[in-house]
Write a protein that holds these residues in place. Structure first.
Motif, PDB file in Angstrom:
ATOM      1  N   TRP A  17      -4.580 -10.485  -8.697  1.00  0.00           N
ATOM      2  CA  TRP A  17      -3.266 -11.022  -9.079  1.00  0.00           C
ATOM      3  C   TRP A  17      -2.390 -11.232  -7.850  1.00  0.00           C
ATOM      4  CZ3 TRP A  17       1.633  -8.810  -8.547  1.00  0.00           C
ATOM      5  CH2 TRP A  17       2.650  -9.425  -9.257  1.00  0.00           C
ATOM      6  N   ARG A  18      -2.422 -10.289  -6.915  1.00  0.00           N
ATOM      7  CA  ARG A  18      -1.571 -10.374  -5.724  1.00  0.00           C
ATOM      8  C   ARG A  18      -1.938 -11.549  -4.843  1.00  0.00           C
ATOM      9  NH1 ARG A  18      -2.691  -8.198  -0.879  1.00  0.00           N
ATOM     10  NH2 ARG A  18      -4.289  -6.815  -1.746  1.00  0.00           N
ATOM     11  N   ARG A  19      -3.223 -11.889  -4.770  1.00  0.00           N
ATOM     12  CA  ARG A  19      -3.666 -12.945  -3.863  1.00  0.00           C
ATOM     13  C   ARG A  19      -3.455 -14.351  -4.422  1.00  0.00           C
ATOM     14  NH1 ARG A  19      -9.384 -10.249  -1.744  1.00  0.00           N
ATOM     15  NH2 ARG A  19      -8.416  -8.690  -0.371  1.00  0.00           N
ATOM     16  N   THR A  20      -3.003 -14.468  -5.661  1.00  0.00           N
ATOM     17  CA  THR A  20      -2.777 -15.787  -6.255  1.00  0.00           C
ATOM     18  C   THR A  20      -1.311 -16.179  -6.283  1.00  0.00           C
ATOM     19  OG1 THR A  20      -2.701 -14.796  -8.468  1.00  0.00           O
ATOM     20  CG2 THR A  20      -4.835 -15.627  -7.688  1.00  0.00           C
ATOM     21  N   ARG A  21      -0.477 -15.464  -5.535  1.00  0.00           N
ATOM     22  CA  ARG A  21       0.967 -15.753  -5.535  1.00  0.00           C
ATOM     23  C   ARG A  21       1.577 -15.194  -4.243  1.00  0.00           C
ATOM     24  NH1 ARG A  21       1.647 -14.571 -10.614  1.00  0.00           N
ATOM     25  NH2 ARG A  21      -0.621 -14.489 -10.734  1.00  0.00           N
ATOM     26  N   PRO A  22       2.761 -15.634  -3.858  1.00  0.00           N
ATOM     27  CA  PRO A  22       3.409 -15.101  -2.644  1.00  0.00           C
ATOM     28  C   PRO A  22       3.929 -13.681  -2.891  1.00  0.00           C
ATOM     29  CG  PRO A  22       4.831 -16.716  -3.689  1.00  0.00           C
ATOM     30  CD  PRO A  22       3.531 -16.754  -4.437  1.00  0.00           C
ATOM     31  N   PHE A  23       3.018 -12.726  -2.967  1.00  0.00           N
ATOM     32  CA  PHE A  23       3.377 -11.366  -3.373  1.00  0.00           C
ATOM     33  C   PHE A  23       4.342 -10.712  -2.390  1.00  0.00           C
ATOM     34  CE2 PHE A  23       2.612  -6.789  -3.042  1.00  0.00           C
ATOM     35  CZ  PHE A  23       2.894  -6.392  -4.337  1.00  0.00           C
ATOM     36  N   TRP A  24       4.017 -10.774  -1.092  1.00  0.00           N
ATOM     37  CA  TRP A  24       4.866 -10.096  -0.101  1.00  0.00           C
ATOM     38  C   TRP A  24       6.219 -10.772   0.027  1.00  0.00           C
ATOM     39  CZ3 TRP A  24       3.531  -5.456   0.654  1.00  0.00           C
ATOM     40  CH2 TRP A  24       2.178  -5.089   0.637  1.00  0.00           C
ATOM     41  N   SER A  25       6.275 -12.066  -0.230  1.00  0.00           N
ATOM     42  CA  SER A  25       7.574 -12.740  -0.263  1.00  0.00           C
ATOM     43  C   SER A  25       8.458 -12.136  -1.348  1.00  0.00           C
ATOM     44  CB  SER A  25       7.376 -14.235  -0.510  1.00  0.00           C
ATOM     45  OG  SER A  25       8.597 -14.862  -0.846  1.00  0.00           O
ATOM     46  N   GLY A  26       7.902 -11.998  -2.563  1.00  0.00           N
ATOM     47  CA  GLY A  26       8.672 -11.382  -3.636  1.00  0.00           C
ATOM     48  C   GLY A  26       9.039  -9.942  -3.331  1.00  0.00           C
ATOM     49  N   MET A  27       8.116  -9.205  -2.687  1.00  0.00           N
ATOM     50  CA  MET A  27       8.394  -7.815  -2.348  1.00  0.00           C
ATOM     51  C   MET A  27       9.575  -7.702  -1.377  1.00  0.00           C
ATOM     52  SD  MET A  27       7.522  -4.639  -2.753  1.00  0.00           S
ATOM     53  CE  MET A  27       5.824  -4.606  -3.352  1.00  0.00           C
ATOM     54  N   TYR A  28       9.593  -8.544  -0.335  1.00  0.00           N
ATOM     55  CA  TYR A  28      10.693  -8.494   0.633  1.00  0.00           C
ATOM     56  C   TYR A  28      12.014  -8.928   0.000  1.00  0.00           C
ATOM     57  CZ  TYR A  28       7.340  -7.716   4.400  1.00  0.00           C
ATOM     58  OH  TYR A  28       6.372  -7.189   5.200  1.00  0.00           O
ATOM     59  N   LEU A  29      11.977  -9.925  -0.884  1.00  0.00           N
ATOM     60  CA  LEU A  29      13.208 -10.363  -1.540  1.00  0.00           C
ATOM     61  C   LEU A  29      13.768  -9.260  -2.434  1.00  0.00           C
ATOM     62  CD1 LEU A  29      12.310 -14.050  -2.465  1.00  0.00           C
ATOM     63  CD2 LEU A  29      14.143 -13.316  -0.946  1.00  0.00           C
ATOM     64  N   ILE A  30      12.897  -8.609  -3.197  1.00  0.00           N
ATOM     65  CA  ILE A  30      13.362  -7.523  -4.061  1.00  0.00           C
ATOM     66  C   ILE A  30      13.898  -6.364  -3.223  1.00  0.00           C
ATOM     67  CG2 ILE A  30      12.594  -5.790  -5.717  1.00  0.00           C
ATOM     68  CD1 ILE A  30      10.678  -7.884  -6.850  1.00  0.00           C
ATOM     69  N   ALA A  31      13.201  -6.034  -2.127  1.00  0.00           N
ATOM     70  CA  ALA A  31      13.683  -4.955  -1.257  1.00  0.00           C
ATOM     71  C   ALA A  31      15.028  -5.306  -0.649  1.00  0.00           C
ATOM     72  CB  ALA A  31      12.650  -4.680  -0.161  1.00  0.00           C
TER      73      ALA A  31
END
Length: 310
Positions: A17-31
């Motif tokens: 699931w993580r590799r099919t979307r900009p996961f770390w982008s969302g993580m940094y935005l939420i942080a």
């Protein structure tokens, strides 16, 4: 190491699931959003002393968190969301306690940039699409062969419904494969008012010089005023169509390589098939003025116009 850690199957699902979307982008935005929210969510005396800055921090923090969730669950809108989140992150430096003491702003800018720059794995997607197409053909091909042999001639593929004719009206083009011009004509209009407007996505059309990437706009109907179309492919003297009124009705699909217009007559924007897409949220009562576009194809059930060819 992977085989010795617990929950191997669950971790594989999360990894896929993580590799099919900009996961770390969302993580940094939420942080970044949580960090900006941290100051105004302090005890009440601190919140009161912050005043307007506290309210702005709440709003900006929530926006960044929602943008991060968009990156996770609606990655196809990452360009629009990423640019919007970038603007909000930079504005937090002035409006939200120096951007959460710089840390929240930097996390938001980093997450936004990663979201805009992220690209899906085209090789994996193409492989999955090919496998799905092969499986579908294995099921549908026998049915199509039986239908082509036993079915009546009018129901076979390639049959075209009779065209409706009315005064000042031309029928929709048939549903066969169409090759469009390699250089789309330019169009201008002083007013464009669609009904049931939506962005169907980006696709490619066949031309004599190869595929042409286009934006696909769908709508139930559309009204254009002061419409002008000019060919520009260099073959012959060219043709120009001028009309004060052009009405499209029924299953309208417009294929454009570029589009410029002023939404509601106020906000002027440019869109291109190779650039940023139209925003995912489109107001129900939208109209555009000062429209300029490169129009590859228009398909509709009925076109009504006062036509002048030059």
């Amino acid at each position: 190491m992977d085989r010795y850690l617990p929950f191997r199957a669950e971790r594989r699902v999360v990894r896929r699931w993580r590799r099919t979307r900009p996961f770390w982008s969302g993580m940094y935005l939420i942080a970044g959003g949580l960090e900006i929210l941290a100051v105004p969510l302090s005890p009440l005396p601190v919140m009161i002393s912050l005043g307007i800055a506290g309210i702005a921090s709440l709003a900006i923090g929530v926006i960044l968190i929602v943008a991060g969730l968009f990156m996770w669950f609606a990655a196809r809108h990452r360009h629009f969301v990423g640019i919007f989140a970038m603007i909000v992150s930079i504005s937090s430096f002035v409006a939200a306690n120096l951007g959460g003491f710089l840390l929240g702003m930097l996390l938001g800018v980093l997450g936004s940039a990663m979201g805009v720059a992220w690209r899906p794995n085209r090789v994996r997607e193409a492989k999955r699409a090919a496998e799905a197409e092969t499986a579908a053909m294995a099921v549908l091909l026998p049915l199509l062969l039986v239908a082509s042999v036993l079915g009546p001639g009018e129901s076979r593929a390639g049959a075209v419904a009779p065209a409706a004719t009315t005064t000042g009206t031309t029928a929709a083009p048939p549903a066969e494969r169409i090759v469009v011009g390699a250089t789309p004509p330019t169009i201008t209009a002083s007013f464009f008012a669609p009904v049931g407007f939506a962005l169907a996505g980006v696709t490619t059309l066949d031309t004599a010089r190869g595929p042409l990437r286009v934006l696909v706009l769908t709508m139930d109907s559309a009204r254009l005023r002061d419409y002008r179309l000019s060919t520009r492919d260099g073959a012959g003297p060219g043709m120009r169509i001028d009309t004060t009124r052009l009405d499209l009705d029924g299953h309208v699909r417009i294929y454009l390589t570029r589009l410029h217009g002023c939404i509601e007559g106020l906000l002027c924007l440019d869109f291109a098939a190779d650039g940023l897409p139209l925003p995912p949220i489109i107001p129900p009562f939208v109209f555009m003025t000062d429209v300029r576009a490169e129009q590859a194809l228009v398909r509709t059930d009925r076109i009504t116009t006062d036509l002048k060819l030059t």
